[in-house]
Design a protein around this motif. Sequence first.
Motif, PDB file in Angstrom:
ATOM      1  N   UNK A  33       5.650   1.256  -1.314  1.00  0.00           N
ATOM      2  CA  UNK A  33       6.280   2.040  -0.239  1.00  0.00           C
ATOM      3  C   UNK A  33       6.088   1.424   1.145  1.00  0.00           C
ATOM      4  N   UNK A  34       4.936   0.804   1.365  1.00  0.00           N
ATOM      5  CA  UNK A  34       4.605   0.234   2.671  1.00  0.00           C
ATOM      6  C   UNK A  34       3.908  -1.113   2.486  1.00  0.00           C
ATOM      7  N   UNK A  35       3.929  -1.904   3.554  1.00  0.00           N
ATOM      8  CA  UNK A  35       3.297  -3.227   3.519  1.00  0.00           C
ATOM      9  C   UNK A  35       2.554  -3.482   4.823  1.00  0.00           C
ATOM     10  N   UNK A  36       1.525  -4.299   4.713  1.00  0.00           N
ATOM     11  CA  UNK A  36       0.832  -4.826   5.890  1.00  0.00           C
ATOM     12  C   UNK A  36       0.788  -6.340   5.793  1.00  0.00           C
ATOM     13  N   UNK A  37       1.144  -6.991   6.877  1.00  0.00           N
ATOM     14  CA  UNK A  37       0.945  -8.432   7.026  1.00  0.00           C
ATOM     15  C   UNK A  37      -0.291  -8.601   7.902  1.00  0.00           C
ATOM     16  N   UNK A  38      -1.346  -9.152   7.329  1.00  0.00           N
ATOM     17  CA  UNK A  38      -2.627  -9.252   8.030  1.00  0.00           C
ATOM     18  C   UNK A  38      -3.030 -10.711   8.202  1.00  0.00           C
ATOM     19  N   UNK A  39      -3.465 -11.026   9.405  1.00  0.00           N
ATOM     20  CA  UNK A  39      -3.989 -12.361   9.689  1.00  0.00           C
ATOM     21  C   UNK A  39      -5.426 -12.222  10.178  1.00  0.00           C
ATOM     22  N   UNK A  40      -6.290 -13.066   9.655  1.00  0.00           N
ATOM     23  CA  UNK A  40      -7.696 -13.081  10.056  1.00  0.00           C
ATOM     24  C   UNK A  40      -8.055 -14.496  10.482  1.00  0.00           C
ATOM     25  N   UNK A  41      -8.721 -14.611  11.620  1.00  0.00           N
ATOM     26  CA  UNK A  41      -9.078 -15.922  12.162  1.00  0.00           C
ATOM     27  C   UNK A  41     -10.576 -16.011  12.373  1.00  0.00           C
ATOM     28  N   UNK A  42     -11.090 -17.241  12.309  1.00  0.00           N
ATOM     29  CA  UNK A  42     -12.526 -17.438  12.472  1.00  0.00           C
ATOM     30  C   UNK A  42     -12.806 -18.806  13.077  1.00  0.00           C
ATOM     31  N   UNK A  43     -13.889 -18.886  13.828  1.00  0.00           N
ATOM     32  CA  UNK A  43     -14.359 -20.177  14.330  1.00  0.00           C
ATOM     33  C   UNK A  43     -15.223 -20.901  13.307  1.00  0.00           C
ATOM     34  N   UNK A  44     -15.535 -20.229  12.212  1.00  0.00           N
ATOM     35  CA  UNK A  44     -16.271 -20.868  11.124  1.00  0.00           C
ATOM     36  C   UNK A  44     -15.287 -21.443  10.124  1.00  0.00           C
ATOM     37  N   UNK A  45     -15.410 -22.722   9.841  1.00  0.00           N
ATOM     38  CA  UNK A  45     -14.431 -23.395   8.974  1.00  0.00           C
ATOM     39  C   UNK A  45     -14.570 -22.982   7.518  1.00  0.00           C
ATOM     40  N   UNK A  46     -15.747 -22.567   7.109  1.00  0.00           N
ATOM     41  CA  UNK A  46     -15.980 -22.269   5.707  1.00  0.00           C
ATOM     42  C   UNK A  46     -16.222 -20.772   5.499  1.00  0.00           C
ATOM     43  N   UNK A  47     -15.809 -20.281   4.331  1.00  0.00           N
ATOM     44  CA  UNK A  47     -16.193 -18.950   3.906  1.00  0.00           C
ATOM     45  C   UNK A  47     -15.227 -17.835   4.226  1.00  0.00           C
ATOM     46  N   UNK A  48     -14.252 -18.085   5.083  1.00  0.00           N
ATOM     47  CA  UNK A  48     -13.370 -16.993   5.477  1.00  0.00           C
ATOM     48  C   UNK A  48     -12.530 -16.512   4.303  1.00  0.00           C
ATOM     49  N   UNK A  49     -11.998 -17.443   3.519  1.00  0.00           N
ATOM     50  CA  UNK A  49     -11.138 -17.033   2.397  1.00  0.00           C
ATOM     51  C   UNK A  49     -11.909 -16.161   1.413  1.00  0.00           C
ATOM     52  N   UNK A  50     -13.147 -16.559   1.124  1.00  0.00           N
ATOM     53  CA  UNK A  50     -13.964 -15.757   0.207  1.00  0.00           C
ATOM     54  C   UNK A  50     -14.171 -14.348   0.763  1.00  0.00           C
ATOM     55  N   UNK A  51     -14.416 -14.260   2.073  1.00  0.00           N
ATOM     56  CA  UNK A  51     -14.622 -12.952   2.701  1.00  0.00           C
ATOM     57  C   UNK A  51     -13.384 -12.070   2.587  1.00  0.00           C
ATOM     58  N   UNK A  52     -12.211 -12.674   2.823  1.00  0.00           N
ATOM     59  CA  UNK A  52     -10.972 -11.902   2.764  1.00  0.00           C
ATOM     60  C   UNK A  52     -10.698 -11.459   1.323  1.00  0.00           C
ATOM     61  N   UNK A  53     -10.926 -12.355   0.365  1.00  0.00           N
ATOM     62  CA  UNK A  53     -10.715 -11.996  -1.040  1.00  0.00           C
ATOM     63  C   UNK A  53     -11.630 -10.835  -1.453  1.00  0.00           C
ATOM     64  N   UNK A  54     -12.885 -10.888  -1.021  1.00  0.00           N
ATOM     65  CA  UNK A  54     -13.822  -9.809  -1.347  1.00  0.00           C
ATOM     66  C   UNK A  54     -13.383  -8.496  -0.692  1.00  0.00           C
ATOM     67  N   UNK A  55     -12.924  -8.594   0.528  1.00  0.00           N
ATOM     68  CA  UNK A  55     -12.447  -7.401   1.238  1.00  0.00           C
ATOM     69  C   UNK A  55     -11.244  -6.782   0.526  1.00  0.00           C
ATOM     70  N   UNK A  57       0.835  -1.204   0.000  1.00  0.00           N
ATOM     71  CA  UNK A  57       0.000   0.000   0.000  1.00  0.00           C
ATOM     72  C   UNK A  57       0.870   1.254   0.000  1.00  0.00           C
ATOM     73  N   UNK A  58       0.262   2.419  -0.228  1.00  0.00           N
ATOM     74  CA  UNK A  58       1.068   3.623  -0.457  1.00  0.00           C
ATOM     75  C   UNK A  58       1.549   4.340   0.794  1.00  0.00           C
ATOM     76  N   UNK A  59       0.903   4.123   1.958  1.00  0.00           N
ATOM     77  CA  UNK A  59       1.225   4.973   3.096  1.00  0.00           C
ATOM     78  C   UNK A  59       0.714   4.369   4.401  1.00  0.00           C
ATOM     79  N   UNK A  60       1.227   4.843   5.540  1.00  0.00           N
ATOM     80  CA  UNK A  60       0.658   4.428   6.823  1.00  0.00           C
ATOM     81  C   UNK A  60      -0.806   4.848   6.971  1.00  0.00           C
ATOM     82  N   UNK A  61      -1.165   5.990   6.399  1.00  0.00           N
ATOM     83  CA  UNK A  61      -2.561   6.412   6.451  1.00  0.00           C
ATOM     84  C   UNK A  61      -3.459   5.384   5.772  1.00  0.00           C
ATOM     85  N   UNK A  62      -3.006   4.839   4.652  1.00  0.00           N
ATOM     86  CA  UNK A  62      -3.771   3.787   3.973  1.00  0.00           C
ATOM     87  C   UNK A  62      -3.873   2.548   4.849  1.00  0.00           C
ATOM     88  N   UNK A  63      -2.826   2.257   5.616  1.00  0.00           N
ATOM     89  CA  UNK A  63      -2.844   1.092   6.503  1.00  0.00           C
ATOM     90  C   UNK A  63      -3.915   1.238   7.576  1.00  0.00           C
TER      91      UNK A  63
END
Length: 470
Positions: free
Chosen positions: A281-303, A230-236
């Motif tokens: 210019x900048x990077x974010x390493x993001x981890x998302x966790x869920x108790x639901x086994x299905x659908x999380x990847x689709x949600x992250x891709x859409x986001x 991403x371009x900046x800390x503000x974007x983060x």
Amino acid sequence: MRLAPAPELMARFKAIVGDKYAITDPDVLAPHLIEGRGLYHGHTAMMLKPANTAEVAAILKLANETRTAIVPQGGNTGLVGGQIPFDGEIILSLSRLDKIREIDSESNTMTLEAGVVLQKAQEAAHAAGRLFPLSLGSEGSCTIGGNLSSNAGGTGALAYGIARELMVGVEVVLADGRVMNLLRKLKKDNTGYDLRHIFVGAEGTLGIITTAVVKLFPQPRAIETAFIGLPSPDAAVKLLNLAQSRIGGTVTGFELMIRGILEFALKHGHNVRDPLAGPHPWYVLMEVSSQQAEGLRDNVEEFLAEAIEQGIVGDATLAANMDQAKAFWHMRHTLTEVQKPEGGSIKHDISVPVAAVPQFIAEASEAVVKLIPGSRPVPFGHVGDGNMHFNVSQPVGADKAEFLARWKDVNAVVDKIVLKLNGSFSAEHGIGKLKRDTLAKVKDPVALALMRDLKKSFDPNGILNPGKVL
């Protein structure tokens, strides 16, 4: 400088732990006398390695009676000199108190001794189908007692809290050898002053933590890890807010880093690859966790698609499997080490309100480059909770010693900006010796006076980690 204990007194200490665990060999002591960054070197005549709480209590009782100073030490991974015996104090190592006494999956608690290595605690929780979320770059060697004594933060603090919030119960040996046992598993215990938390973050100056009860959590059933340009800390910051409102899961990691420090990792790190096709210019390493086994990847891709469409994100990749996710985190955890080959590095462990992170980075970067032309700010850290490691690498080709001699000058300009933003100059590393003098200048005077009163009350003879914090 303190004199070494007399031979007859050393013999009394030896008798408590046995000759085998009263270390006087200089070669064995040497690794325990130097701080990991090489800033501090100490000296001692002896290191004691008690086997249990009773032996810790006997050591402190004798130390208090004879006014013998003690420095407690866990994994010796501290970064502010809190674990170093500067004036010949006896080291009290908690390394033999290394038992996991109980994992109670129904109560979601684990009872463990102070010398348990953090990674061992994580693995034991995992084997029991639970998560112990405290996670640090030094987790292979730091210990639970040290984590609590320094109130460690780490990459999981955004979702699960810092060490203080993960501790439920504690056992502490006081300066006079008395043992306070508050090893309960209770979320609710409203029986007067909550004494547990006085010792968390006190860096062994008020008592020595020997055992703790910590919180466990259900293991997530799905985890997705994204590396984002991403371009900046503000974007983060905008990305974080969008993630927390859009994704059907919990954001359990959100780490910001500048391109410059990623280049250090690519140049000096082992098994580190650039996750994206081109530089950002900048990077974010993001981890998302869920108790639901299905659908999380689709949600992250859409986001991520939405974030790219809004211009917040330039490019992103989702880890295809666990190995790739581990590779992303491996790169993040190398960031401290890969600065060393670039020469001198002046460190800051600060926190500001999350919304103020971009302003802090911009103003602090400008200030240090103005102070030392050619210096290279390499900020990275836990932007999700406002904690940044604002490190400054020396100019290319500069003299390392001359650069490091400006440590206090650089700290002063950075701390001024932190305080203007109502932040803290020590977010998760503690005070130790490195930041002791700064604390005396910036702490609320009433709070500082109360801290001194606590120290006098808990340790009237000044035997516990003298010269640290206060």
